[in-house]
Write a protein that holds these residues in place. Structure first.
Motif, PDB file in Angstrom:
ATOM      1  N   SER A 102       0.816  -1.220   0.000  1.00  0.00           N
ATOM      2  CA  SER A 102       0.000   0.000   0.000  1.00  0.00           C
ATOM      3  C   SER A 102       0.848   1.267   0.000  1.00  0.00           C
ATOM      4  N   GLY A 103       2.157   1.092   0.169  1.00  0.00           N
ATOM      5  CA  GLY A 103       3.028   2.253   0.185  1.00  0.00           C
ATOM      6  C   GLY A 103       4.474   1.845   0.282  1.00  0.00           C
ATOM      7  N   VAL A 104       5.366   2.840   0.204  1.00  0.00           N
ATOM      8  CA  VAL A 104       6.801   2.570   0.175  1.00  0.00           C
ATOM      9  C   VAL A 104       7.277   1.882   1.447  1.00  0.00           C
ATOM     10  N   GLY A 105       6.578   2.071   2.547  1.00  0.00           N
ATOM     11  CA  GLY A 105       6.982   1.447   3.805  1.00  0.00           C
ATOM     12  C   GLY A 105       6.912  -0.065   3.788  1.00  0.00           C
ATOM     13  N   GLU A 106       6.238  -0.651   2.795  1.00  0.00           N
ATOM     14  CA  GLU A 106       6.093  -2.106   2.710  1.00  0.00           C
ATOM     15  C   GLU A 106       6.968  -2.720   1.634  1.00  0.00           C
ATOM     16  N   PHE A 107       7.926  -1.936   1.113  1.00  0.00           N
ATOM     17  CA  PHE A 107       8.773  -2.437   0.021  1.00  0.00           C
ATOM     18  C   PHE A 107       9.980  -3.229   0.505  1.00  0.00           C
ATOM     19  N   GLY A 108      10.181  -3.352   1.806  1.00  0.00           N
ATOM     20  CA  GLY A 108      11.355  -4.050   2.329  1.00  0.00           C
ATOM     21  C   GLY A 108      11.483  -5.453   1.767  1.00  0.00           C
ATOM     22  N   GLY A 109      12.658  -5.787   1.234  1.00  0.00           N
ATOM     23  CA  GLY A 109      12.915  -7.106   0.674  1.00  0.00           C
ATOM     24  C   GLY A 109      12.427  -7.295  -0.743  1.00  0.00           C
ATOM     25  N   MET A 110      11.728  -6.300  -1.290  1.00  0.00           N
ATOM     26  CA  MET A 110      11.220  -6.400  -2.664  1.00  0.00           C
ATOM     27  C   MET A 110      12.233  -5.836  -3.661  1.00  0.00           C
ATOM     28  N   THR A 111      11.929  -6.032  -4.945  1.00  0.00           N
ATOM     29  CA  THR A 111      12.741  -5.484  -6.021  1.00  0.00           C
ATOM     30  C   THR A 111      11.908  -4.464  -6.789  1.00  0.00           C
ATOM     31  N   VAL A 112      12.497  -3.310  -7.033  1.00  0.00           N
ATOM     32  CA  VAL A 112      11.825  -2.234  -7.758  1.00  0.00           C
ATOM     33  C   VAL A 112      12.520  -2.063  -9.105  1.00  0.00           C
ATOM     34  N   ALA A 113      11.752  -2.141 -10.183  1.00  0.00           N
ATOM     35  CA  ALA A 113      12.296  -1.958 -11.533  1.00  0.00           C
ATOM     36  C   ALA A 113      12.014  -0.531 -12.002  1.00  0.00           C
ATOM     37  N   THR A 114      12.995   0.101 -12.608  1.00  0.00           N
ATOM     38  CA  THR A 114      12.838   1.484 -13.039  1.00  0.00           C
ATOM     39  C   THR A 114      13.898   1.859 -14.057  1.00  0.00           C
ATOM     40  N   SER A 115      13.626   2.921 -14.819  1.00  0.00           N
ATOM     41  CA  SER A 115      14.636   3.509 -15.706  1.00  0.00           C
ATOM     42  C   SER A 115      15.393   4.624 -15.000  1.00  0.00           C
ATOM     43  N   TYR A 116      14.977   4.940 -13.764  1.00  0.00           N
ATOM     44  CA  TYR A 116      15.568   6.042 -13.003  1.00  0.00           C
ATOM     45  C   TYR A 116      16.139   5.497 -11.698  1.00  0.00           C
ATOM     46  N   GLU A 117      17.183   4.709 -11.816  1.00  0.00           N
ATOM     47  CA  GLU A 117      17.757   4.015 -10.670  1.00  0.00           C
ATOM     48  C   GLU A 117      18.250   4.985  -9.594  1.00  0.00           C
ATOM     49  N   GLY A 118      18.861   6.095 -10.016  1.00  0.00           N
ATOM     50  CA  GLY A 118      19.398   7.043  -9.046  1.00  0.00           C
ATOM     51  C   GLY A 118      18.322   7.653  -8.178  1.00  0.00           C
ATOM     52  N   ILE A 119      17.215   8.081  -8.805  1.00  0.00           N
ATOM     53  CA  ILE A 119      16.122   8.703  -8.054  1.00  0.00           C
ATOM     54  C   ILE A 119      15.486   7.709  -7.091  1.00  0.00           C
ATOM     55  N   VAL A 120      15.231   6.496  -7.578  1.00  0.00           N
ATOM     56  CA  VAL A 120      14.545   5.504  -6.750  1.00  0.00           C
ATOM     57  C   VAL A 120      15.416   5.051  -5.584  1.00  0.00           C
ATOM     58  N   ALA A 121      16.690   4.789  -5.845  1.00  0.00           N
ATOM     59  CA  ALA A 121      17.592   4.351  -4.774  1.00  0.00           C
ATOM     60  C   ALA A 121      17.677   5.412  -3.677  1.00  0.00           C
ATOM     61  N   LYS A 122      17.758   6.669  -4.070  1.00  0.00           N
ATOM     62  CA  LYS A 122      17.819   7.757  -3.089  1.00  0.00           C
ATOM     63  C   LYS A 122      16.520   7.861  -2.305  1.00  0.00           C
ATOM     64  N   HIS A 123      15.373   7.724  -3.006  1.00  0.00           N
ATOM     65  CA  HIS A 123      14.071   7.826  -2.338  1.00  0.00           C
ATOM     66  C   HIS A 123      13.890   6.703  -1.327  1.00  0.00           C
ATOM     67  N   LEU A 124      14.271   5.492  -1.693  1.00  0.00           N
ATOM     68  CA  LEU A 124      14.157   4.362  -0.769  1.00  0.00           C
ATOM     69  C   LEU A 124      15.067   4.555   0.440  1.00  0.00           C
ATOM     70  N   ALA A 125      16.277   5.043   0.189  1.00  0.00           N
ATOM     71  CA  ALA A 125      17.219   5.263   1.292  1.00  0.00           C
ATOM     72  C   ALA A 125      16.697   6.327   2.249  1.00  0.00           C
ATOM     73  N   GLU A 126      16.092   7.368   1.709  1.00  0.00           N
ATOM     74  CA  GLU A 126      15.538   8.433   2.555  1.00  0.00           C
ATOM     75  C   GLU A 126      14.434   7.915   3.463  1.00  0.00           C
ATOM     76  N   HIS A 127      13.736   6.863   3.018  1.00  0.00           N
ATOM     77  CA  HIS A 127      12.659   6.282   3.823  1.00  0.00           C
ATOM     78  C   HIS A 127      13.130   5.056   4.617  1.00  0.00           C
ATOM     79  N   GLY A 128      14.429   4.780   4.577  1.00  0.00           N
ATOM     80  CA  GLY A 128      14.976   3.673   5.346  1.00  0.00           C
ATOM     81  C   GLY A 128      14.502   2.310   4.878  1.00  0.00           C
ATOM     82  N   ILE A 129      14.246   2.169   3.592  1.00  0.00           N
ATOM     83  CA  ILE A 129      13.728   0.915   3.043  1.00  0.00           C
ATOM     84  C   ILE A 129      14.855   0.110   2.426  1.00  0.00           C
ATOM     85  N   ASP A 130      15.000  -1.132   2.827  1.00  0.00           N
ATOM     86  CA  ASP A 130      16.018  -2.034   2.278  1.00  0.00           C
ATOM     87  C   ASP A 130      15.384  -2.826   1.138  1.00  0.00           C
ATOM     88  N   ALA A 131      15.456  -2.282  -0.061  1.00  0.00           N
ATOM     89  CA  ALA A 131      14.891  -2.945  -1.242  1.00  0.00           C
ATOM     90  C   ALA A 131      15.917  -2.888  -2.358  1.00  0.00           C
TER      91      ALA A 131
END
Length: 282
Positions: A102-131
């Motif tokens: 339901s949100g980024v807080g539940e992405f732990g352990g998942m894999t996120v596919a994107t063409s914008y790896e830099g933006i997504v990696a930074k966003h996940l790190a800012e929310h403390g998500i290990d994905a």
């Protein structure tokens, strides 16, 4: 000469060249042209892949460039935006199959596919998500169906392509993007050639946002009419040959023009005209 990077293809290319043309600069006639010199304006344009522009500008080889905010941030380049251009607007969001999260807080352990790896990696790190983040070029909607990822992150406009793929947008937007002018971080801010370039583009933005409105009005209604069309400083008012009437000229916001014309007509104004503004300096 001022050296400027311009997108050579994609959704940024056409609008960028159109704005530069409106600003009085020469633009290429053939898509194969990679460099164009505009000697009259002392500018040299380099037509580059949108994703590469921030890198070239950050290196100092080019003075400024036009690219998307998303591409600038994803590049991680040592460059910064200095002017928003108002086109190629988009929203960057996560999407997945219904019921996955339901949100980024539940992405732990998942894999996120994107063409914008830099933006997504930074966003996940800012929310403390290990994905995990996997980089894919082009459309990423099929990544979930093929088992490459549980979540995708991509530009969302209408959401139709996501719905067609059986996906739904989740969580808050990662970011919003639009075309921007960029320069190397820490570059000299007072370069007169850069300032002139920015003033020209700002003039185009204003010209696109406003129209010039002319109308005739009875003197006893003038104050009410001026309240509707205050202009940027104040309207130009000239007496008409017919006693008791004046002509008024003022800049008004284009999106409000039709409503203002209706209000002026109800007030008794006549001969109400609007004309486009092709260029301006404020």
């Amino acid at each position: 000469m001022l050296r400027i990077a311009v997108p050579n293809k994609g959704s940024l290319s056409g609008p960028a060249s159109a704005m530069l043309h409106e600003a009085g600069y020469q633009q290429r006639k053939e898509s194969k042209e990679l460099v164009l010199v505009d000697p009259e304006n002392e500018v040299e344009f380099f037509y580059l892949r949108p994703r590469d522009i921030a890198i070239y500008v950050s290196s100092g080889r080019l003075d400024i460039g036009i690219t998307g905010r998303d591409l600038l941030l994803d590049s991680g380049a040592n460059a910064e935006e200095i002017l928003q251009l108002g086109f190629a607007r988009s929203t960057f969001r996560y999407a997945t199959k219904p019921g996955t999260a339901s949100g980024v807080g539940e992405f732990g352990g998942m894999t996120v596919a994107t063409s914008y790896e830099g933006i997504v990696a930074k966003h996940l790190a800012e929310h403390g998500i290990d994905a995990s983040v996997v980089h894919l070029d082009g459309a990423v909607e099929t990544a979930i169906e093929l088992g490459v990822a549980q979540v995708i992150a991509d530009v969302v406009e209408t959401g139709t392509s996501l719905r067609n793929a059986g996906l739904e947008v989740i969580g808050e937007p990662i970011m919003t993007s639009e075309a921007v002018v960029i320069r190397r971080t820490g570059a000299e801010t007072g370069d007169p050639k850069v300032q002139q370039f920015l003033r020209r583009l700002q003039g185009v933005l204003v010209a696109r946002s406003y129209v010039m409105m002319d109308y005739d009005c009875r003197v006893e209604h003038l104050e009410q009419a001026v309240a509707l069309t205050p202009g940027l400083e104040s309207p130009t008012i000239s007496p008409l040959h017919h006693e008791g009437w004046v002509a008024v000229r003022s800049m008004v916001a284009a999106k409000e023009a039709q409503r203002i014309m209706d209000d002026l007509y109800d007030l008794g104004a006549r001969a109400i005209l609007t004309t486009a503004i092709h260029a301006c300096r404020l």
